[in-house]
Motif scaffolding. Sequence first.
Motif, PDB file in Angstrom:
ATOM      1  N   ASN A  54       0.829  -1.204   0.000  1.00 27.48           N
ATOM      2  CA  ASN A  54       0.000   0.000   0.000  1.00 27.48           C
ATOM      3  C   ASN A  54       0.860   1.249   0.000  1.00 27.48           C
ATOM      4  O   ASN A  54       0.601   2.188  -0.725  1.00 27.48           O
ATOM      5  CB  ASN A  54      -0.934   0.014   1.207  1.00 27.48           C
ATOM      6  N   CYS A  55       1.866   1.257   0.862  1.00 22.79           N
ATOM      7  CA  CYS A  55       2.720   2.434   0.970  1.00 22.79           C
ATOM      8  C   CYS A  55       4.093   1.986   1.444  1.00 22.79           C
ATOM      9  O   CYS A  55       4.220   1.053   2.207  1.00 22.79           O
ATOM     10  CB  CYS A  55       2.111   3.433   1.947  1.00 22.79           C
ATOM     11  N   GLY A  56       5.108   2.645   0.974  1.00 23.49           N
ATOM     12  CA  GLY A  56       6.471   2.297   1.350  1.00 23.49           C
ATOM     13  C   GLY A  56       7.371   2.307   0.132  1.00 23.49           C
ATOM     14  O   GLY A  56       6.972   2.705  -0.956  1.00 23.49           O
ATOM     15  N   LEU A  57       8.594   1.852   0.315  1.00 23.89           N
ATOM     16  CA  LEU A  57       9.537   1.805  -0.794  1.00 23.89           C
ATOM     17  C   LEU A  57       9.287   0.572  -1.646  1.00 23.89           C
ATOM     18  O   LEU A  57       9.040  -0.516  -1.125  1.00 23.89           O
ATOM     19  CB  LEU A  57      10.968   1.765  -0.272  1.00 23.89           C
ATOM     20  N   VAL A  58       9.339   0.755  -2.948  1.00 21.97           N
ATOM     21  CA  VAL A  58       9.155  -0.345  -3.900  1.00 21.97           C
ATOM     22  C   VAL A  58      10.242  -0.261  -4.966  1.00 21.97           C
ATOM     23  O   VAL A  58      10.830   0.794  -5.197  1.00 21.97           O
ATOM     24  CB  VAL A  58       7.766  -0.304  -4.583  1.00 21.97           C
ATOM     25  N   ASN A  59      10.501  -1.376  -5.618  1.00 20.12           N
ATOM     26  CA  ASN A  59      11.403  -1.391  -6.762  1.00 20.12           C
ATOM     27  C   ASN A  59      10.667  -0.847  -7.971  1.00 20.12           C
ATOM     28  O   ASN A  59       9.520  -1.192  -8.212  1.00 20.12           O
ATOM     29  CB  ASN A  59      11.877  -2.807  -7.061  1.00 20.12           C
ATOM     30  N   LEU A  74      16.783   0.806 -16.136  1.00 17.19           N
ATOM     31  CA  LEU A  74      17.389   1.227 -14.879  1.00 17.19           C
ATOM     32  C   LEU A  74      16.427   0.887 -13.756  1.00 17.19           C
ATOM     33  O   LEU A  74      15.256   1.276 -13.804  1.00 17.19           O
ATOM     34  CB  LEU A  74      17.646   2.738 -14.918  1.00 17.19           C
ATOM     35  N   THR A  75      16.891   0.164 -12.749  1.00 20.13           N
ATOM     36  CA  THR A  75      16.055  -0.138 -11.589  1.00 20.13           C
ATOM     37  C   THR A  75      16.468   0.773 -10.437  1.00 20.13           C
ATOM     38  O   THR A  75      17.641   1.133 -10.297  1.00 20.13           O
ATOM     39  CB  THR A  75      16.179  -1.619 -11.167  1.00 20.13           C
ATOM     40  N   TYR A  76      15.490   1.134  -9.630  1.00 27.39           N
ATOM     41  CA  TYR A  76      15.737   2.048  -8.523  1.00 27.39           C
ATOM     42  C   TYR A  76      14.640   1.873  -7.483  1.00 27.39           C
ATOM     43  O   TYR A  76      13.613   1.247  -7.730  1.00 27.39           O
ATOM     44  CB  TYR A  76      15.809   3.497  -9.016  1.00 27.39           C
ATOM     45  N   LEU A  77      14.844   2.449  -6.295  1.00 30.57           N
ATOM     46  CA  LEU A  77      13.841   2.436  -5.237  1.00 30.57           C
ATOM     47  C   LEU A  77      13.077   3.747  -5.242  1.00 30.57           C
ATOM     48  O   LEU A  77      13.648   4.809  -5.484  1.00 30.57           O
ATOM     49  CB  LEU A  77      14.499   2.261  -3.869  1.00 30.57           C
ATOM     50  N   LYS A  78      11.772   3.675  -4.974  1.00 32.70           N
ATOM     51  CA  LYS A  78      10.944   4.877  -4.887  1.00 32.70           C
ATOM     52  C   LYS A  78       9.792   4.610  -3.940  1.00 32.70           C
ATOM     53  O   LYS A  78       9.508   3.471  -3.597  1.00 32.70           O
ATOM     54  CB  LYS A  78      10.420   5.281  -6.262  1.00 32.70           C
ATOM     55  N   HIS A  79       9.142   5.673  -3.505  1.00 33.12           N
ATOM     56  CA  HIS A  79       7.921   5.518  -2.716  1.00 33.12           C
ATOM     57  C   HIS A  79       6.821   5.020  -3.645  1.00 33.12           C
ATOM     58  O   HIS A  79       6.698   5.485  -4.777  1.00 33.12           O
ATOM     59  CB  HIS A  79       7.497   6.846  -2.076  1.00 33.12           C
ATOM     60  N   ALA A  80       6.025   4.091  -3.149  1.00 29.23           N
ATOM     61  CA  ALA A  80       4.931   3.531  -3.957  1.00 29.23           C
ATOM     62  C   ALA A  80       3.963   4.627  -4.370  1.00 29.23           C
ATOM     63  O   ALA A  80       3.767   5.612  -3.647  1.00 29.23           O
ATOM     64  CB  ALA A  80       4.203   2.441  -3.170  1.00 29.23           C
ATOM     65  N   ALA A  81       3.352   4.461  -5.514  1.00 29.21           N
ATOM     66  CA  ALA A  81       2.387   5.442  -6.025  1.00 29.21           C
ATOM     67  C   ALA A  81       1.222   5.604  -5.053  1.00 29.21           C
ATOM     68  O   ALA A  81       0.656   6.691  -4.934  1.00 29.21           O
ATOM     69  CB  ALA A  81       1.890   5.039  -7.396  1.00 29.21           C
ATOM     70  N   ASP A  82       0.855   4.529  -4.336  1.00 30.35           N
ATOM     71  CA  ASP A  82      -0.247   4.610  -3.375  1.00 30.35           C
ATOM     72  C   ASP A  82       0.056   5.574  -2.235  1.00 30.35           C
ATOM     73  O   ASP A  82      -0.852   6.111  -1.628  1.00 30.35           O
ATOM     74  CB  ASP A  82      -0.563   3.219  -2.804  1.00 30.35           C
ATOM     75  N   CYS A  83       1.338   5.787  -1.936  1.00 33.31           N
ATOM     76  CA  CYS A  83       1.708   6.719  -0.864  1.00 33.31           C
ATOM     77  C   CYS A  83       1.277   8.141  -1.212  1.00 33.31           C
ATOM     78  O   CYS A  83       0.927   8.925  -0.342  1.00 33.31           O
ATOM     79  CB  CYS A  83       3.214   6.708  -0.624  1.00 33.31           C
ATOM     80  N   ASN A  84       1.300   8.487  -2.487  1.00 34.45           N
ATOM     81  CA  ASN A  84       0.949   9.833  -2.927  1.00 34.45           C
ATOM     82  C   ASN A  84      -0.554  10.085  -2.855  1.00 34.45           C
ATOM     83  O   ASN A  84      -0.989  11.223  -2.872  1.00 34.45           O
ATOM     84  CB  ASN A  84       1.433  10.065  -4.359  1.00 34.45           C
ATOM     85  N   ASN A  85      -1.362   9.026  -2.799  1.00 36.77           N
ATOM     86  CA  ASN A  85      -2.811   9.179  -2.807  1.00 36.77           C
ATOM     87  C   ASN A  85      -3.424   9.196  -1.415  1.00 36.77           C
ATOM     88  O   ASN A  85      -4.599   9.385  -1.261  1.00 36.77           O
ATOM     89  CB  ASN A  85      -3.452   8.040  -3.617  1.00 36.77           C
ATOM     90  N   GLN A  86      -2.625   8.999  -0.373  1.00 39.05           N
ATOM     91  CA  GLN A  86      -3.160   8.953   0.983  1.00 39.05           C
ATOM     92  C   GLN A  86      -3.071  10.322   1.639  1.00 39.05           C
ATOM     93  O   GLN A  86      -2.170  11.102   1.376  1.00 39.05           O
ATOM     94  CB  GLN A  86      -2.387   7.933   1.814  1.00 39.05           C
ATOM     95  N   GLY A  87      -4.014  10.581   2.509  1.00 36.80           N
ATOM     96  CA  GLY A  87      -4.001  11.820   3.281  1.00 36.80           C
ATOM     97  C   GLY A  87      -4.406  13.040   2.512  1.00 36.80           C
ATOM     98  O   GLY A  87      -4.191  14.156   2.951  1.00 36.80           O
ATOM     99  N   GLY A  88      -4.980  12.886   1.345  1.00 36.96           N
ATOM    100  CA  GLY A  88      -5.303  14.028   0.516  1.00 36.96           C
ATOM    101  C   GLY A  88      -6.723  14.293   0.585  1.00 36.96           C
ATOM    102  O   GLY A  88      -7.503  15.041   0.460  1.00 36.96           O
TER     103      GLY A  88
END
Length: 88
Positions: A54-59, A74-88
């Motif tokens: 749901n939220c956190g770091l993902v590949n 290129l692979t990298y770590l990022k915050h999950a897209a679901d993190c951006n949709n919470q608390g809004g």
Amino acid sequence: MNLKNIAAACLITALGAGALPAMAQAEAASETYAYGTHLDIKQVISLTEDSGQNCGLVNAQLTYLDSMGEQRALTYLKHAADCNNQGG
């Protein structure tokens, strides 16, 4: 079967066989991002990320063309897209 059909069949086979090393090279060009990695991005082809959290770091993976027209990934770590949709 006439000579033109045989020649066309040989050409199609040769072109198809030539695509296999190119696909393998595109797979081999994948790398993992680290701070300071030189990025040569001319065109982004796709952006994907692992799902399941749901939220956190993902590949995540960025597939792109470099300035020479070669496909790279290129692979990298990022915050999950679901993190951006919470608390809004």
